[in-house]
Design an enzyme around this catalytic site. Structure first.
Site, PDB file in Angstrom:
ATOM      1  CG  HIS A  31     -11.638 -25.208 -40.891  1.00 53.64           C
ATOM      2  ND1 HIS A  31     -10.996 -24.034 -41.198  1.00 53.64           N
ATOM      3  CD2 HIS A  31     -12.931 -24.862 -40.627  1.00 53.64           C
ATOM      4  CE1 HIS A  31     -11.843 -23.024 -41.117  1.00 53.64           C
ATOM      5  NE2 HIS A  31     -13.034 -23.507 -40.767  1.00 53.64           N
ATOM      6  CB  CYS A  48      -8.813 -22.750 -43.308  1.00 54.66           C
ATOM      7  SG  CYS A  48      -7.908 -21.479 -42.417  1.00 54.66           S
ATOM      8  CG  HIS A  60      -5.157 -19.664 -38.011  1.00 51.59           C
ATOM      9  ND1 HIS A  60      -5.901 -18.913 -37.140  1.00 51.59           N
ATOM     10  CD2 HIS A  60      -5.887 -19.757 -39.154  1.00 51.59           C
ATOM     11  CE1 HIS A  60      -7.040 -18.560 -37.727  1.00 51.59           C
ATOM     12  NE2 HIS A  60      -7.053 -19.056 -38.951  1.00 51.59           N
ATOM     13  CE  LYS A  82      -6.932 -17.002 -43.277  1.00 49.54           C
ATOM     14  NZ  LYS A  82      -6.880 -17.397 -41.856  1.00 49.54           N
ATOM     15  CG  ASP A  92      -3.936 -22.996 -44.669  1.00 48.81           C
ATOM     16  OD1 ASP A  92      -3.038 -22.138 -44.546  1.00 48.81           O
ATOM     17  OD2 ASP A  92      -4.956 -23.013 -43.950  1.00 48.81           O
ATOM     18  CG  ASP A 147      -3.954 -22.712 -40.426  1.00 50.55           C
ATOM     19  OD1 ASP A 147      -4.242 -21.926 -41.333  1.00 50.55           O
ATOM     20  OD2 ASP A 147      -4.805 -23.190 -39.665  1.00 50.55           O
ATOM     21  CE  LYS A 192      -7.812 -24.687 -39.729  1.00 49.10           C
ATOM     22  NZ  LYS A 192      -7.338 -23.310 -39.886  1.00 49.10           N
TER      23      LYS A 192
END
Length: 553
Positions: free
Chosen positions: A148, A92, A239, A315, A297, A54, A146
């Site tokens: 999400h 994400c 993250h 990002k 990701d 992440d 995760k």
């Protein structure tokens, strides 16, 4: 007489030889030719281990020149196939949704931002998922980490979308030790699940990267390696919030920037975790028939310690730094081990690639955006992919100076969009934070003194064109020099847009507050209640009609 005995002897030997080839009583039928399968040859239904990191930046791996040590990732990549033209989405939820469905965001309605904790939204239930397709052909499917992809109703939970088991978090982020997450002041809750229930029993203050690895080891120890397994490990690291156990800071005390130092410690812990997963695959008999895929990701976030140098942006943007990812495949089943793949590969490609490897079937009515790229990766063949729709987001903040005129009457350049066709990449609208952040930016001077390489574009610019093969760092805009190429790519955007479904981005629902759900983030929308209300209203309407009829009579 002698001739007769000789013939009888020959017949008897032939019968016994045939019987020995058939195998004795109670034995499984073997190879009729008496041959052993070739070592390293293709085996049926490989074990599939997909590891998703992440927010790992493009530079943040040893073999991309990082100062952060990643010996496990470096070794696995060196012995496998490095994907050096590999793309994901800039955030994400979009990357995860495209991995699990093989479809672009415009075809699932998730083309804007991410799924927020308080939104009544999830991956649309009419989309078939990767674990569902693998279950059809006998795979045991497990997810750790995760999710999400939404949870407002029970049908959205991982165990309802194809996973036999789930252990992890539903939200996009949270505390690595307490597993609590506040979405806004006063809207806080616990976010650690085992299957469909809060995992209070597992709340022992263990750092999530280590806790998830222990769970993976338990799954591998209890499963039969003769039966195929799909293991989706979606680590929370790296993250934010930036947290790591103290011992991982040892090698990085010389990094002055506190965010970069913490980030380095988190990545070091993640690298060790992946080593432990690999050791477990070997220990329990999975490794020789396994395919390990590693991917980030999205790009890194420099303000949170990540580095995408020498790529542009970060990002959340459609510059290369937001969407070009660290990725590799490691497997004894690869034909060209120790190679680099520079062919175009996108995160949607894993869906058809893995289903085909698992000997599954892809229904004709599923309109996929991904391609089967196994031969591209394993054998070095050309990629079947020639383009990538990075995204079209019709509700993102419009570029002030964008217009249909700027898009030659083909496209409104106020809309945020990005597309890649062969060597060319086109961006329109507001692509996001566009600076290059070199390694020296992480000095002790702090974020106010970062030496970003800023480029001041001419006022009102809403179209950019780059030859990514020749200029992977997006330093030379060619839109004015090649208007015909711009028009071709705008037409391709327009064609894609005709296939888009409406955006799903509902307002927040006050019923999502964890205080109303035992202090836990979890499903709050109850279909039964809605049905009861509708049934009551239908009944009330029926009674009114009867009364009105009586009055009329």
């Amino acid at each position: 007489v002698l001739a007769g005995l000789s013939l009888l002897s020959l017949l008897t030997c032939g019968y016994l030889a045939w019987g020995s080839r058939r195998g004795g009583a109670g034995e499984a039928p073997g190879n009729l030719l008496g041959e052993e399968p070739a070592a390293g040859g293709p085996r049926s239904q490989p074990h599939i281990i997909f590891i998703l990191a992440d927010d790992q930046g493009f530079r943040d791996v040893g073999y991309h020149g990082s100062e952060i040590r990643t010996p496990t990732l470096d070794k696995l990549a060196a012995e496998g196939v490095k994907l050096e033209n590999y793309y994901v989405q800039p955030m994400c939820t979009p990357s995860r949704s495209q991995l699990i469905t093989g479809k672009y965001q415009i075809h699932t309605g998730l083309q804007h931002s991410i799924i927020r904790p308080t939104q009544p939204n999830c991956l649309p239930l009419d989309n078939v998922t990767l674990p569902q397709k693998l279950k059809e052909v006998g795979y045991s499917t497990h997810m750790v980490g995760k999710w999400h992809l939404g949870f407002y109703r029970r049908e959205c939970m991982p165990t309802q979308r194809g996973f036999d088991s789930f252990f992890g978090s539903l939200l996009g982020s949270g505390d690595y030790y307490t597993h609590f997450k506040c979405d806004s002041p006063g809207i806080c809750g616990y976010d650690l699940y085992e299957n469909d229930n809060a995992a209070w029993d597992h709340d022992n203050g263990i750092y999530s990267t280590q806790m998830y690895t222990q769970k993976v080891q338990q799954i591998l120890a209890s499963h039969n390696p003769k039966k195929p397994i799909f293991l989706y490990i979606a680590y929370q690291a790296v993250h934010s919030p930036l947290q790591a156990p103290g011992r991982y800071f040892e090698h990085y005390r010389s990094i002055n920037n506190i965010n970069r130092r913490r980030y380095a410690a988190m990545l070091a812990c993640l690298d060790e975790a992946i080593n432990n997963v690999t050791l477990a695959l070997r220990k329990y008999g999975y490794y020789e028939n396994s395919i390990i895929i590693y991917s980030s990701d999205n790009g890194g976030q420099p303000m949170a310690g990540g580095s995408n140098w020498p790529l542009r942006g970060s990002k959340g943007t459609y510059w290369e730094g937001g969407i070009r990812a660290v990725g590799f495949v490691h497997s004894p089943l690869l034909k060209n081990k120790g190679s680099v793949c520079k062919e175009l590969v996108h995160i949607t490609d894993w869906f058809p690639t893995l289903i085909t490897l698992a000997e599954g079937q892809i229904d004709e009515d599923i309109q996929l955006d991904g391609y089967d790229v196994w031969e591209t990766i394993s054998e070095g063949r050309r990629s079947p992919r020639v383009d990538i729709l990075h995204n079209i987001d019709p509700i993102y903040t419009k570029a002030k100076n964008g217009s249909w005129a700027a898009g030659y009457g083909i496209w409104n350049t106020a809309i945020q969009s990005a597309i890649r066709v062969n060597h060319w990449k086109l961006l329109t609208g507001n692509p996001g934070y566009s600076d290059w952040v070199p390694p020296q930016a992480f000095s002790n001077a702090g974020p106010n003194r970062w030496h970003n390489e800023r480029v001041s574009w001419s006022a009102g610019k809403t179209v950019w064109l780059f030859n990514i093969t020749a200029d992977p760092y997006e330093r030379v805009d060619l839109s004015a020099r090649h208007p015909e190429v711009v028009k071709q790519l705008l037409r391709r955007l327009s064609q894609f847009n005709k296939t888009a479904v409406p955006v799903r981005y509902p307002p927040k629902d006050p019923r999502s507050n964890p205080k109303l759900n035992g202090g836990v983030w979890g499903p709050w929308f109850k279909e039964d209640e809605k049905k009861k209300k509708s049934d009551k209203s239908k009944g009330a309407n029926k009674q009114k009609k009867i009364k009105n009829k009586k009055k009329a009579n």
